[in-house]
Scaffold this motif. Structure first.
Motif, PDB file in Angstrom:
ATOM      1  N   UNK A 106     154.573  67.581 -80.648  1.00  9.73           N
ATOM      2  CA  UNK A 106     155.783  68.155 -80.860  1.00  9.73           C
ATOM      3  C   UNK A 106     155.718  69.624 -80.946  1.00  9.73           C
ATOM      4  N   UNK A 107     157.188  70.217 -80.641  1.00  7.42           N
ATOM      5  CA  UNK A 107     157.285  71.634 -81.032  1.00  7.42           C
ATOM      6  C   UNK A 107     158.027  71.650 -82.362  1.00  7.42           C
ATOM      7  N   UNK A 108     157.029  72.361 -83.162  1.00  8.78           N
ATOM      8  CA  UNK A 108     157.587  72.450 -84.533  1.00  8.78           C
ATOM      9  C   UNK A 108     158.176  73.883 -84.710  1.00  8.78           C
ATOM     10  N   UNK A 109     159.228  73.699 -85.486  1.00  6.87           N
ATOM     11  CA  UNK A 109     160.216  74.851 -85.761  1.00  6.87           C
ATOM     12  C   UNK A 109     160.627  75.095 -87.268  1.00  6.87           C
ATOM     13  N   UNK A 121     156.966  87.650 -97.341  1.00 11.02           N
ATOM     14  CA  UNK A 121     156.183  87.080 -98.116  1.00 11.02           C
ATOM     15  C   UNK A 121     155.618  85.905 -97.597  1.00 11.02           C
ATOM     16  N   UNK A 122     156.439  84.924 -97.088  1.00  8.09           N
ATOM     17  CA  UNK A 122     156.044  83.433 -96.688  1.00  8.09           C
ATOM     18  C   UNK A 122     155.135  83.757 -95.629  1.00  8.09           C
ATOM     19  N   UNK A 123     155.317  84.509 -94.514  1.00  4.51           N
ATOM     20  CA  UNK A 123     154.648  84.596 -93.656  1.00  4.51           C
ATOM     21  C   UNK A 123     153.354  85.271 -93.829  1.00  4.51           C
ATOM     22  N   UNK A 130     151.225  79.046 -89.425  1.00  2.00           N
ATOM     23  CA  UNK A 130     150.604  79.239 -88.097  1.00  2.00           C
ATOM     24  C   UNK A 130     150.658  77.946 -87.277  1.00  2.00           C
ATOM     25  N   UNK A 131     151.492  76.808 -87.628  1.00  3.41           N
ATOM     26  CA  UNK A 131     151.754  75.810 -86.905  1.00  3.41           C
ATOM     27  C   UNK A 131     153.310  75.955 -86.488  1.00  3.41           C
TER      28      UNK A 131
END
Length: 206
Positions: A106-109, A121-123, A130-131
């Motif tokens: 699946x494409x994950x968003x 901060x999160x990135x 990365x997924x």
């Protein structure tokens, strides 16, 4: 049982992928002030500029200056940023193996009401990002859930129709907004419940 053909799985972030600890951040902001952490948070979430901050119409330094004037905090910008990010717990709620498995089919968003300080901060901090090559943030799009604008942008970036996507959120009203656009919806409560709900939609999981 007939399953809809899913091609994209779109997640909220806070309280679905990352634990949120508002008390910890507000305690930091309240240091040296006469206001309690609860009073600080009430003032922030009811601040008339809150939507502007969440929807990208204020820069991080503008938000810091605004709260400095409104609350009387003396934190320098770098100190404020560190305290503001304390709301994000370092331990993810889901195992990375879940996203690794799902990403094969699946494409994950991501679809989140958030601000530029938290995004940076999160990135930088959470490896599981990365997924998720598709990331829709309110502060970038200029609109917040439950506005249809953000859901339609997520669908556009995933390159799927609404009937081909499922949206997962811990806030029922935001799940309902996705369903109103034709998406499947999962009201998140626990990791185990999430897997069960995905299987109910025909998602094969180990």
């Amino acid at each position: 049982m007939a399953f809809r053909k899913l091609r994209a799985i779109i997640f909220d972030v806070g309280r679905v992928l990352i634990r949120i600890d508002i008390q910890r951040a507000m305690t930091g902001l309240a240091a040296g002030l006469s206001l309690s952490p609860e009073e600080i948070w009430s003032a922030i979430e009811n601040d008339p500029r809150w939507p502007d901050w969440q929807e990208g119409r204020m820069t991080p330094r503008d938000w810091h200056l605004h709260l400095t004037r409104r609350l009387g905090t003396t934190l320098r910008f770098e100190e404020f940023t560190e305290v503001w990010n304390r709301v994000l717990d370092s331990r993810p709620l889901q195992e990375p193996s879940l996203f690794e498995e799902l990403s094969k089919t699946y494409r994950l968003g991501l679809l989140s009401n958030t601000d530029p300080i938290h995004v940076a901060h999160m990135e930088a901090k959470y490896d599981f990002f990365r997924f998720f090559s598709m990331r829709v943030y309110s502060c970038v799009v200029g609109a917040s859930k439950p506005s249809p604008i953000v859901y339609l942008e997520a669908l556009r970036r995933c390159k799927v129709q609404s009937s081909e996507a499922v949206y997962i959120d811990d806030i029922a009203a935001y799940v309902d907004a996705a369903r109103n656009l034709g998406m499947a919806g999962i009201h998140y409560q626990t990791p185990g419940g999430l897997k069960s709900a995905l299987r109910d939609l025909g998602v094969a999981l180990e």
